[in-house]
Write a protein that holds these residues in place. Structure first.
Motif: not given
Length: 166
Positions: A141-155
């Protein structure tokens, strides 16, 4: 009451909740489906379904909810969703989920999201993932997230990932 008006939303909902409380899950699902059928497209009525009513909807019933109805569900109601019901969400329904609603998803519901569903989430929606929800994500599932989505993850969400060892 049921005999007087077998299509009354309140009666159907009450019977569904009573069936669920006594362990008659099949009947509870049927009653909740019938109640939902009395409110096609009406978010105010669907939003009144209890968590047990939402959880009792089968995949077909859940898939029949409109994006407006899904957008009207509370975080408490969304806590009743299972991994199976999450698979029924299409792109329009996923788009209707707010970041607040996503924050209310259980780990089981998050695990039920297909990689294509996760890829369709906006950065704003991804920001709604809690540490618990993020910890439930699989490496696929994590691999499906784009770099932009990953950047959106909060701390907070990232700390949930760190707790899983990913």
């Amino acid at each position: 009451l049921y005999r007087q008006d077998p299509k009354n939303f309140e009666t159907l909902l009450a019977l569904g909740q009573a069936d669920r409380q006594i362990g008659h899950y099949g009947e509870a699902g049927d009653m909740c489906e019938r109640a939902r059928g009395q409110a096609p497209g009406d978010p105010s009525l669907v939003a009144r379904l209890a968590v047990s009513g939402i959880g009792a909807l089968d995949t077909t019933g859940f898939a029949a909810l409109s994006s407006t109805q899904i957008g009207a569900l509370t975080t408490t109601q969304l806590g009743g969703l299972t991994s199976t019901s999450m698979t029924a969400l299409g792109p329009a329904e996923l788009a209707a989920l707010t970041s607040t609603q996503l924050a209310g998803l259980t780990a089981s519901a998050v695990r039920g999201l297909a990689t294509t569903q996760l890829a369709a989430l906006t950065t704003t929606q991804v920001k709604g993932l809690t540490a618990t929800a993020a910890a439930a994500l699989t490496s696929e599932q994590l691999g499906a997230l784009s770099p932009g989505q990953l950047a959106g993850l909060t701390t907070t969400a990232v700390s949930g990932l760190a707790a899983t060892g990913l």
